[in-house]
Design a protein around this motif. Structure first.
Motif, PDB file in Angstrom:
ATOM      1  N   ASP A  10     -76.573  35.816  48.514  1.00 42.51           N
ATOM      2  CA  ASP A  10     -75.664  34.802  49.068  1.00 42.51           C
ATOM      3  C   ASP A  10     -74.736  34.245  47.984  1.00 42.51           C
ATOM      4  N   GLU A  14     -70.594  34.361  47.844  1.00 44.00           N
ATOM      5  CA  GLU A  14     -69.719  33.210  47.620  1.00 44.00           C
ATOM      6  C   GLU A  14     -68.768  33.458  46.448  1.00 44.00           C
ATOM      7  N   ARG A  17     -66.060  35.605  47.721  1.00 38.37           N
ATOM      8  CA  ARG A  17     -65.292  35.034  48.819  1.00 38.37           C
ATOM      9  C   ARG A  17     -64.276  34.001  48.345  1.00 38.37           C
ATOM     10  N   HIS A  18     -64.586  33.270  47.281  1.00 38.03           N
ATOM     11  CA  HIS A  18     -63.746  32.155  46.851  1.00 38.03           C
ATOM     12  C   HIS A  18     -63.127  32.439  45.485  1.00 38.03           C
ATOM     13  N   GLU A  23     -64.503  25.440  45.184  1.00 37.82           N
ATOM     14  CA  GLU A  23     -65.077  25.816  46.486  1.00 37.82           C
ATOM     15  C   GLU A  23     -66.351  26.633  46.286  1.00 37.82           C
ATOM     16  N   ALA A  26     -69.234  24.297  45.120  1.00 37.47           N
ATOM     17  CA  ALA A  26     -69.689  23.384  46.176  1.00 37.47           C
ATOM     18  C   ALA A  26     -70.643  24.097  47.131  1.00 37.47           C
ATOM     19  N   ASN A  27     -70.304  25.350  47.503  1.00 35.42           N
ATOM     20  CA  ASN A  27     -71.161  26.093  48.432  1.00 35.42           C
ATOM     21  C   ASN A  27     -72.456  26.549  47.770  1.00 35.42           C
ATOM     22  N   ALA A  30     -75.071  23.740  47.118  1.00 34.75           N
ATOM     23  CA  ALA A  30     -75.842  23.383  48.317  1.00 34.75           C
ATOM     24  C   ALA A  30     -76.987  24.367  48.537  1.00 34.75           C
ATOM     25  N   LEU A  31     -76.715  25.662  48.280  1.00 35.58           N
ATOM     26  CA  LEU A  31     -77.782  26.670  48.402  1.00 35.58           C
ATOM     27  C   LEU A  31     -78.823  26.497  47.298  1.00 35.58           C
TER      28      LEU A  31
END
Length: 526
Positions: A10, A14, A17-18, A23, A26-27, A30-31
């Motif tokens: 994951d 990320e 993806r970013h 960004e 931040a994602n 959280a994980l």
């Protein structure tokens, strides 16, 4: 670490993806909070060139507080410590006591448990990731191993962020250069505006619209300064080749001994000084448009090789043994009478037929009087931008003066006159009268003693026996040309010719003589 495999997957997703690291973090933070007791995660970039480390992203978890951007400048000895630590790939952990390197890379003071790992790319250190534990919690061995596994995706994310900012900086620099270029050119856009597209150039633009979509050669004919290059660029911009290069080559400006090398290229060692292979203009214009300006100046030998390019689409470099295929749209331009040159044997007939598939004749400015008001406003705005002046526009009297002049230099001369008028007016007005010399003309009318010294454009008719009547401008020009021919014994070209005396292009002078009905043979001594 098998139980963390999905989490690591994951994180990689990320990272891919970013492109903005804020960004991404931040994602991921959280994980990460589901597997580590993290209160906040901080990414810092090391800039050795500036001797500094700076926070680029921070993600508080379960708190509204944000870490402000922090920048720290190192002493030389401190920088060496940080670099030495990062090269060791050693993770730092801290309980109650703050170690030396941790103190150097930590953005702010904290008493909580802390983990730090260096971020590297291509063998070079360029950052660090720091995880701060929640109050009263500590990191164990599994947490350290997990953070070590996260170094690679975090490094990639930080490198992507660096490249994004580098591209943004390059874009800003390019935009600044573009703005500077436009200011120097006196334009607001790089694409040149076609003044008179619906009026004086209507027929020309209709032909441009017909031929732009095809790949046939185009021959643009017209006097010097009529805008042949602008029309050629328009053909390119309205064609399917608009994303390819547009290259203009002035055939008359290339020394004859370098024609082959410039147009067709050369191989390394093909002649003295050829220390590397050079691509010619045809190869450089591949998949684009090549404008061969002043095609009439091309030597006969080069015309033969140029004909092969038109026929077969192949060029052969000087010293080369294999032909090179090129995909080029040819636009040729000239102010010469190529048909006459063919009859005189100075231009190849077969090349003439190849080039003249679709000729476009550019009208001189004197035949486009209706376009002069729009042209004057356009060049006035350009002059104001170029010279940093307040934009001023021509008056009705100015336009009348501009419209009665015959413009031997066409648009190029027109632009120079408006530039001069703007400078003379200094942002208060356009001094068109002074720029054209009409002020001196009026002074000459009021002062008979200075008539013989006045501007040639206002010769009085005393030579014809009518001392109080002014000649028309064409009569003045005709009289002036005839005087020059008398003094040069009917010679038009050469250092002692009338063209040199009048400081005008010989071809322009001959065109003007044809229009005024002046036969140079009448001025030759028997």
């Amino acid at each position: 670490m098998q139980r963390f495999s999905q989490f690591l997957l994951d994180v990689w997703r990320e990272a891919c993806r970013h492109i903005e690291i804020e960004e991404f973090l931040a994602n991921v933070a959280a994980l990460l909070s589901k597997h580590m007791p993290t209160e906040r995660v901080v990414i810092r970039r090391l800039n050795p060139e500036q001797n500094e480390i700076v926070t680029v992203a921070a993600a508080p978890i379960g708190s509204k507080d944000h870490i402000s951007e922090d920048r720290r400048v190192y002493e030389a000895s401190e920088l060496k410590q940080v670099v030495r630590w990062s090269q060791s790939h050693r993770m730092l952990a801290r309980g109650k006591r703050l170690s030396g390197v941790l103190g150097l890379i930590l953005p702010d003071a904290t008493e909580d448990d802390l983990l730090a790992a260096p971020l590297t790319h291509g063998g070079s250190t360029f950052g660090a990731i720091l995880c701060v534990a929640k109050a009263g919690r500590t990191f164990d061995a599994d947490h350290r191993e997990l953070l070590d596994r996260l170094r690679e995706p975090f490094s990639m994310a930080l490198e992507n962020d660096r490249r994004v900012h580098e591209i943004a900086s390059l874009r800003e620099a390019a935009e600044a250069d573009r703005g500077s270029l436009l200011r120097r050119l006196g334009r607001t856009e790089l694409v040149e505006e076609i003044i008179g597209e619906e009026t004086g150039l209507r027929l020309v633009m209709e032909r441009v619209g017909l031929v732009a979509g095809s790949d046939v050669p185009v021959l643009i004919l017209g006097e010097t300064g009529t805008g042949k290059e602008v029309v050629a660029r328009t053909i390119h911009n309205r064609s399917d080749r608009q994303d390819g290069p547009f290259i203009r080559v002035n055939c008359g400006a290339i020394p004859h001994e370098l024609i082959d090398s410039q147009l067709f290229g050369h191989e390394r060692g093909s002649f003295t000084g050829a220390d590397q292979t050079r691509h010619g203009w045809f190869e450089r214009a591949d998949k684009g448009t090549l404008l061969l300006d002043e095609i009439g100046e091309l030597p006969l030998e080069a015309q033969v090789r140029f004909l092969r390019v038109l026929q077969d689409g192949f060029v052969e470099r000087v010293g080369g043994t294999h032909p090179v295929h090129v995909n080029v749209r040819i636009v040729a331009a000239t102010h010469r009478d190529l048909a006459q040159m063919v009859r005189e044997g100075r231009f190849r007939e077969d090349l003439w037929y190849r080039l003249a598939v679709f000729p476009i004749l550019m009208p001189p400015l004197r035949d486009r009087i209706e376009d002069i008001p729009d042209l004057a406003r356009h060049f006035a705005e350009r002059a104001a931008t170029r010279f940093g002046l307040t934009a001023t526009y021509p008056t009705a009297e100015d336009l009348e003066l501009l419209q009665i002049y015959t413009w031997p230099g066409n648009i190029r001369e027109f632009g120079a006159v408006i530039d001069r008028a703007a400078i003379l007016g200094n942002g208060h007005r356009l001094e068109v009268s002074k720029s054209l010399g009409f002020t001196e003309a009026r002074d000459a009318q009021d002062s008979p003693k200075t008539q013989s010294q006045s501007n040639p454009a206002v010769f009085r008719a005393s030579r014809t026996g009518e001392p109080d009547q002014l000649l028309t401008l064409e009569q003045v020009i005709k009289t002036h040309i005839e005087r020059a021919l008398i003094e040069t014994n009917g010679q038009v070209e050469g250092k002692l010719g009338a063209a040199a005396v009048l400081d005008i292009n010989p071809h322009t002078l001959r065109a003007r003589m044809r229009k005024l009905g002046i036969e140079w043979t009448r001025f030759r001594s028997k």
